[in-house]
Design a protein around this motif. Structure first.
Motif, PDB file in Angstrom:
ATOM      1  N   SER E 221       0.805  -1.220   0.000  1.00 28.51           N
ATOM      2  CA  SER E 221       0.000   0.000   0.000  1.00 28.51           C
ATOM      3  C   SER E 221       0.836   1.267   0.000  1.00 28.51           C
ATOM      4  CB  SER E 221      -0.945  -0.012   1.206  1.00 28.51           C
ATOM      5  OG  SER E 221      -0.200   0.016   2.403  1.00 28.51           O
ATOM      6  N   TYR E 222       2.166   1.138   0.074  1.00 24.16           N
ATOM      7  CA  TYR E 222       3.037   2.319  -0.039  1.00 24.16           C
ATOM      8  C   TYR E 222       3.770   2.351  -1.382  1.00 24.16           C
ATOM      9  CZ  TYR E 222       2.081   3.432   4.782  1.00 24.16           C
ATOM     10  OH  TYR E 222       1.442   3.784   5.930  1.00 24.16           O
ATOM     11  N   ALA E 223       3.509   1.397  -2.246  1.00 25.68           N
ATOM     12  CA  ALA E 223       4.116   1.439  -3.574  1.00 25.68           C
ATOM     13  C   ALA E 223       3.576   2.657  -4.327  1.00 25.68           C
ATOM     14  CB  ALA E 223       3.801   0.150  -4.327  1.00 25.68           C
ATOM     15  N   PRO E 224       4.378   3.220  -5.203  1.00 24.24           N
ATOM     16  CA  PRO E 224       3.938   4.426  -5.926  1.00 24.24           C
ATOM     17  C   PRO E 224       2.675   4.147  -6.744  1.00 24.24           C
ATOM     18  CG  PRO E 224       6.268   3.926  -6.379  1.00 24.24           C
ATOM     19  CD  PRO E 224       5.715   2.775  -5.599  1.00 24.24           C
ATOM     20  N   PRO E 225       1.792   5.115  -6.816  1.00 30.51           N
ATOM     21  CA  PRO E 225       0.592   4.942  -7.659  1.00 30.51           C
ATOM     22  C   PRO E 225       1.003   4.769  -9.120  1.00 30.51           C
ATOM     23  CG  PRO E 225       0.485   7.019  -6.393  1.00 30.51           C
ATOM     24  CD  PRO E 225       1.861   6.457  -6.205  1.00 30.51           C
ATOM     25  N   LYS E 226       0.163   4.111  -9.840  1.00 30.63           N
ATOM     26  CA  LYS E 226       0.451   3.917 -11.273  1.00 30.63           C
ATOM     27  C   LYS E 226      -0.864   3.871 -12.039  1.00 30.63           C
ATOM     28  CE  LYS E 226       3.514   1.440 -14.290  1.00 30.63           C
ATOM     29  NZ  LYS E 226       4.337   0.259 -14.505  1.00 30.63           N
ATOM     30  N   GLY E 227      -0.980   4.745 -13.011  1.00 30.41           N
ATOM     31  CA  GLY E 227      -2.155   4.699 -13.874  1.00 30.41           C
ATOM     32  C   GLY E 227      -3.441   5.156 -13.212  1.00 30.41           C
ATOM     33  N   ARG E 228      -3.319   5.884 -12.118  1.00 29.97           N
ATOM     34  CA  ARG E 228      -4.526   6.373 -11.445  1.00 29.97           C
ATOM     35  C   ARG E 228      -4.961   7.678 -12.100  1.00 29.97           C
ATOM     36  NH1 ARG E 228      -6.301   2.355 -10.372  1.00 29.97           N
ATOM     37  NH2 ARG E 228      -7.935   3.521  -9.318  1.00 29.97           N
ATOM     38  N   MET E 229      -6.253   7.799 -12.377  1.00 26.30           N
ATOM     39  CA  MET E 229      -6.784   8.946 -13.093  1.00 26.30           C
ATOM     40  C   MET E 229      -7.781   9.701 -12.227  1.00 26.30           C
ATOM     41  SD  MET E 229      -5.146   8.242 -15.820  1.00 26.30           S
ATOM     42  CE  MET E 229      -5.803   9.318 -17.102  1.00 26.30           C
ATOM     43  N   GLY E 230      -8.050  10.933 -12.613  1.00 22.92           N
ATOM     44  CA  GLY E 230      -9.029  11.699 -11.857  1.00 22.92           C
ATOM     45  C   GLY E 230      -9.382  13.000 -12.542  1.00 22.92           C
ATOM     46  N   LEU E 231     -10.215  13.792 -11.857  1.00 20.21           N
ATOM     47  CA  LEU E 231     -10.705  15.066 -12.379  1.00 20.21           C
ATOM     48  C   LEU E 231     -10.285  16.197 -11.456  1.00 20.21           C
ATOM     49  CD1 LEU E 231     -14.497  14.519 -13.178  1.00 20.21           C
ATOM     50  CD2 LEU E 231     -12.573  14.678 -14.784  1.00 20.21           C
ATOM     51  N   GLY E 232      -9.888  17.303 -12.057  1.00 19.87           N
ATOM     52  CA  GLY E 232      -9.669  18.505 -11.257  1.00 19.87           C
ATOM     53  C   GLY E 232      -8.534  18.379 -10.271  1.00 19.87           C
ATOM     54  N   ILE E 233      -7.597  17.498 -10.566  1.00 17.15           N
ATOM     55  CA  ILE E 233      -6.421  17.341  -9.715  1.00 17.15           C
ATOM     56  C   ILE E 233      -5.297  18.149 -10.343  1.00 17.15           C
ATOM     57  CG2 ILE E 233      -4.797  15.642  -8.772  1.00 17.15           C
ATOM     58  CD1 ILE E 233      -7.085  13.577  -8.957  1.00 17.15           C
ATOM     59  N   PRO E 235      -1.890  19.495 -11.915  1.00 16.17           N
ATOM     60  CA  PRO E 235      -1.051  18.743 -12.864  1.00 16.17           C
ATOM     61  C   PRO E 235       0.048  17.935 -12.175  1.00 16.17           C
ATOM     62  CG  PRO E 235      -1.451  20.962 -13.665  1.00 16.17           C
ATOM     63  CD  PRO E 235      -2.032  20.906 -12.276  1.00 16.17           C
ATOM     64  N   GLY E 236       0.693  18.518 -11.204  1.00 20.13           N
ATOM     65  CA  GLY E 236       1.784  17.804 -10.537  1.00 20.13           C
ATOM     66  C   GLY E 236       1.296  16.567  -9.813  1.00 20.13           C
ATOM     67  N   LEU E 237       0.218  16.720  -9.087  1.00 20.25           N
ATOM     68  CA  LEU E 237      -0.328  15.595  -8.342  1.00 20.25           C
ATOM     69  C   LEU E 237      -0.894  14.535  -9.298  1.00 20.25           C
ATOM     70  CD1 LEU E 237      -0.852  14.425  -5.582  1.00 20.25           C
ATOM     71  CD2 LEU E 237      -2.818  15.961  -5.320  1.00 20.25           C
ATOM     72  N   ALA E 238      -1.544  15.002 -10.327  1.00 17.76           N
ATOM     73  CA  ALA E 238      -2.083  14.070 -11.331  1.00 17.76           C
ATOM     74  C   ALA E 238      -0.957  13.249 -11.959  1.00 17.76           C
ATOM     75  CB  ALA E 238      -2.866  14.835 -12.396  1.00 17.76           C
ATOM     76  N   ALA E 239       0.169  13.890 -12.207  1.00 14.46           N
ATOM     77  CA  ALA E 239       1.305  13.169 -12.810  1.00 14.46           C
ATOM     78  C   ALA E 239       1.819  12.091 -11.868  1.00 14.46           C
ATOM     79  CB  ALA E 239       2.420  14.161 -13.147  1.00 14.46           C
ATOM     80  N   LEU E 240       1.875  12.406 -10.581  1.00 17.01           N
ATOM     81  CA  LEU E 240       2.319  11.398  -9.617  1.00 17.01           C
ATOM     82  C   LEU E 240       1.341  10.231  -9.560  1.00 17.01           C
ATOM     83  CD1 LEU E 240       3.661  13.412  -6.530  1.00 17.01           C
ATOM     84  CD2 LEU E 240       4.965  12.347  -8.377  1.00 17.01           C
ATOM     85  N   LEU E 241       0.062  10.517  -9.641  1.00  9.62           N
ATOM     86  CA  LEU E 241      -0.937   9.442  -9.580  1.00  9.62           C
ATOM     87  C   LEU E 241      -0.868   8.553 -10.813  1.00  9.62           C
ATOM     88  CD1 LEU E 241      -4.010  11.344  -8.096  1.00  9.62           C
ATOM     89  CD2 LEU E 241      -2.535   9.706  -6.938  1.00  9.62           C
ATOM     90  N   ARG E 242      -0.581   9.181 -11.948  1.00 12.33           N
ATOM     91  CA  ARG E 242      -0.427   8.378 -13.168  1.00 12.33           C
ATOM     92  C   ARG E 242       0.863   7.576 -13.142  1.00 12.33           C
ATOM     93  NH1 ARG E 242      -2.043  13.267 -15.721  1.00 12.33           N
ATOM     94  NH2 ARG E 242       0.159  13.666 -16.106  1.00 12.33           N
ATOM     95  N   GLY E 243       1.821   8.053 -12.340  1.00 12.41           N
ATOM     96  CA  GLY E 243       3.109   7.375 -12.297  1.00 12.41           C
ATOM     97  C   GLY E 243       4.007   7.777 -13.449  1.00 12.41           C
ATOM     98  N   ASP E 244       3.806   9.003 -13.980  1.00 19.89           N
ATOM     99  CA  ASP E 244       4.668   9.491 -15.064  1.00 19.89           C
ATOM    100  C   ASP E 244       6.122   9.450 -14.614  1.00 19.89           C
ATOM    101  OD1 ASP E 244       2.272  10.064 -16.173  1.00 19.89           O
ATOM    102  OD2 ASP E 244       2.531  12.248 -16.213  1.00 19.89           O
ATOM    103  N   THR E 245       6.971   9.172 -15.562  1.00 21.54           N
ATOM    104  CA  THR E 245       8.400   9.157 -15.207  1.00 21.54           C
ATOM    105  C   THR E 245       9.170  10.170 -16.026  1.00 21.54           C
ATOM    106  OG1 THR E 245       8.669   7.346 -16.754  1.00 21.54           O
ATOM    107  CG2 THR E 245       8.453   6.787 -14.412  1.00 21.54           C
TER     108      THR E 245
END
Lengths: 245, 245, 245, 245, 245, 245
Positions: E221-233, E235-245
């Motif tokens: 449960s502490y592994a980095p998020p990957k491919g998580r999507m959402g609305l109104g988040i 850009p920086g936080l959205a990128a972390l949730l997607r797991g952009d590298t």
């Protein structure tokens, strides 16, 4: 639905008072069926009385098995609750358990006020696995007859206890004991957190369980008894133990 | 001293077996008085039976109050233990409690093997506040009749369970259940940790409590009942509730 | 049976007092063998002293291994109890542990009164997994010399503490500390719940364990050491660590 | 700062290995002072050895009191940690404690892998009040000599244990035991969660405590001993117990 | 190393004060990067504010992900600590967690003093699994503005609370709340046990974690998020949730 | 009564499914008002998403404050439950909390089956103080899309998990996760203990709380915010924080 309000004492006046409280709390369509055991203590206040009353209660419930939709134990010690759940084909709710679980749904921790033995309630809440949610228990220095004779004076003590529990962190206070019935309404306006009455919470919890139509356990320690025999057990209870159908 | 070995079942054969085990374990000078309840389940295996037996047990004890020096509950559920302590003027010991506390004195954690309901024993040990000392409970897939008919085969299962508990960290294993009586002697040589029999531990704990001559509680929830009334309670038990002297 | 009463302090007067208390409590046939360590603190009151005394105690026990039937640690901190159990071929009992387990057999929760460090006793009871059974610990404002010089005055304080614990829910009170020996007899009549003395409970628990003839663990963390080597360890203790036979 | 790396075993080779690990982990400016006790077990693996080593360790620390800025106990049982804190005028850190608290700072729960007695580590973590943070302990079937002789094979077992703990929910795994030193680096790349080495964590925790310049307790059970007397205690330790200044 | 000191309130003055405290505590070579959220409560004192601030904090951290070596949450509620650990590629430390874990390393139990909601801190410490190490929490009757306006008077209250906790058994006292910053230095000389400031402990714990170079979790449960999507988040936080590298 | 069924995800399809489930479970007279947040994760599966969704949920609730009689959080993580209770003038229920408390009323212990992160649910139940009632959690190896695409295959896995939990002692099993909605009906006939769906339990618990007409807390950590200010908070939520009337 038909809701059996089962007293575990043999004092009819307590049964009547509990039935009245249950009727006041019930949803339209809930019929309250009051019942009093054939034998047992007049009023449970000690460990031994609670044990005798537990048998008396099962005996009483057995007469009603299959004729009611749910049972509310109208006794603040939630006497014989687990065994009642095992033998009855319908949901069974304890009034103090119901108040404690309702308190949980308000968030945070709760306190408990009673006239009686503090230790028996502490053990009850520990058995429910709710010790971490309990701030403390305060046993008010008063008796049931005093509560009837001088509700103002006793109410002042109960309110002080409830406020002390709130100051310690309680977000709700359970009033445990038949003699405290009605004190929630009397004192709520002056109390900073919710006061919970076991009869009101219990009636609604029983209605909830009926509405959910959950099946009876078919395995484990709550599965119905089957083929159990004994001596000197009343016919109704003996039939439930045998698993007669 | 006179030690009442009180069965909570109505099966005389179990009483006899327990009395024999008690006699084998007792110190010289300890007289074993076996007793069987007037009513109740033949053999307790479920929650409801345990409740009925609890009343029957108090009823039985009341007849002996003042005539014995201590009581050993000869039932692995330690049925009605707390209430028995409240009403009796002498020490009362539960056989499973005695085995668990003996296990504590060997150091570390203990396990428990039974035939019966795992959950009821788990709750019992939790009520004793000993959950941290318990490694685990294993319910062996066998029945009391099988234990009598084929002790070798059942013994193999019990030994495997005890060894598994030792491998998990148990420094002692409690054998819980009348049907397991004697299996400690049978299996001990092959088991790497001590096997504890509740009757042996219980007899010795009762003797210990008698030797310490501790007074009865005069306050709190174990103080003797006084002035408690009821209906349909046997004369002996009713007298104890009233506090007759 | 021969019961080694092993002081963990180097003060002979305490050993003598403990031996006298043990003789007073023992069953006929129990021979009390008092012993005092070769080195270590005069009186244990702090964490560091308890550590040094633990080694001294093992050293002392090693001299007696095989020559006694049981050991009672005559020190209220139950110093080195688990290690003593590991190395000795006979049962070992701690006096405070014995009092706490005896308290459990009276039912409900217990309190503890001491002169010394409250935190060390709290940790001890937590290590025994008995925290749920403990109401509270009260450290009376008095010292061992005061207890000897003015037992009436100190007794008044101890009684007040015991009554306060009873009012909080304790059904028994453990008196922890050599300086409190004998205060149970002095104060019991005025106290509403049982006062428990560790020496009396401990002697009887040691007798109980001997009577049960339980085997020594052959696996796990209490199995006897084997092949363990070291430097500067006394010959007796070194032999036990090597597992010499 | 001067950091005493105190072995609790008398095996110099372990002291040397620990000192090397400490130097590798230390910040610039941290001088590592290795030390080995004068007496005690060669390698602690049992309860009794841990007790002897505890005295030996205090004896060793007393020689260094006032000459070092902090102490790291280079023994995975964190032998005598609390007593060392009481007597030393500087911070004292246990290597397993340090690893467990570091694990806490990664979030979630942790596991522990060891070669030795599972129960002793379970008790240690329970004493730290960290039982809720512990997923489980796995004792790998290997020995210290095997770890030296065949690190690949032992490493495979350790990695499997760590992965199993991660699968059960561990977010970090503590490697407990001197023989596991270095396995964190060897295995980390193949492990999905952090592997924690007690020496590395301990050195850094000691540096942290020194940097915070916290005062010594002046009251309670960690306050320095004062006026404590005894027999056969080494001069340095005796001086600390007396509170010489 | 670059240490982000992330306030969770939007009050810049608090950020500045925290940054100053962090600089005073930091090792040479630690650069303090203060940061204040774009949105959220001025000062967190209630449950709802803590929830809003949690989002604001993640939003703030996302902007710095990859640009700092560690994060210290400069908010005594340790707001969003677990989620921050999940999304950030570097260690994240909570100031109250750091103080509590530091207290653990002094031995024994600790207390906590705050101005704010006692219950929220009790829940926080329970979530850390440290309830057994906590003596008690005292909420001083004072406010943050009072602490600034009249530090002598407020200091007197804080000191009294700390001494009361020490008398109850605390071996250290955590001062929780930004408004209590600096009171450790002011009051330490008069307090018998260590007073712990979360900023000082937190800066050093962050440095410790960086020095250990532990890897990020790759599973659980502490592994980095990957491919998580959402609305109104953002850009920086959205990128972390997607797991952009 | 008007019951707000508040999704914490931004996926409208989940809101619709939850609303349908709520309507199916509701009593006559309960109007279901579905709502979806303006921002936040599409589906919460990680710690960070849960934090963002918590803010989004409060934002959503603020728009409805005063216009609904109760709120049911239609998200199995019970996201922001405590904060929602603080700000809303009506009862707020979490679906997993509701199912767990319902399980308690069946007696004994319960298990939990989910697709998602086992650790997040374990923490949730620990926060509710219900860890002692929990047998275990099983995370089925399946995903939400698989549950929709192949309910037979996924149902087989869920049933196996529920049966395994019952065999371990669970008297009820909570199905946690929106994707498990409806599996209770599908699998109940084949399962020996009750399967509990959070939406059904939650709707009924919300109705219960409304019927009890409990007052809002006026003190403590659940009292309504007053005079709290901030930046960039939506007008509705900001008004609640200020305590506008």
């Amino acid at each position: 639905m038909r809701l059996l309000v089962a007293n575990a004492n043999t004092t009819e006046a307590i049964t009547d008072a509990c039935a009245a409280a249950a009727r006041a709390a019930a949803a339209p369509g809930t019929e309250i069926i009051p019942a009093t055991p054939r034998f047992g203590p007049a009023v449970i206040t000690t460990r031994a009385e609670n044990v005798i009353a537990a048998h008396a209660l099962l005996d009483l419930l057995a007469e009603q098995a299959g004729q009611v939709d749910a049972v509310l134990l109208a006794v603040s010690h939630d006497t014989a609750l687990d065994a009642a759940r095992q033998i009855m084909p319908c949901p069974v709710v304890g009034m103090t358990e119901a108040a404690c679980l309702t308190a949980c749904m308000l968030g945070g921790r709760f306190g408990l006020v009673t006239f009686g033995s503090l230790e028996m309630y502490r053990e009850l809440i520990a058995r429910y696995g709710l010790a971490e949610r309990l701030v403390d228990i305060i046993a008010v220095n008063a008796s049931a007859p005093e509560a009837v004779a001088d509700p103002d004076s006793v109410g002042t003590k109960v309110l002080a206890a409830a406020k002390a529990l709130a100051a310690e962190g309680a977000n709700a206070v359970v009033l445990a004991g038949a003699a405290l019935a009605g004190f929630d309404n009397r004192l709520q306006a002056a109390c900073p957190v919710a006061l919970l009455d076991g009869m009101a919470c219990g009636v609604r919890m029983a209605e909830l369980l009926v509405s959910l139509r959950l099946p009876r356990a078919q395995a484990g320690s709550y599965a119905p008894p089957k083929g159990r025999m004994g001596l000197g057990i009343s016919p109704g209870l003996a039939a439930l133990l045998r698993g007669d159908t």
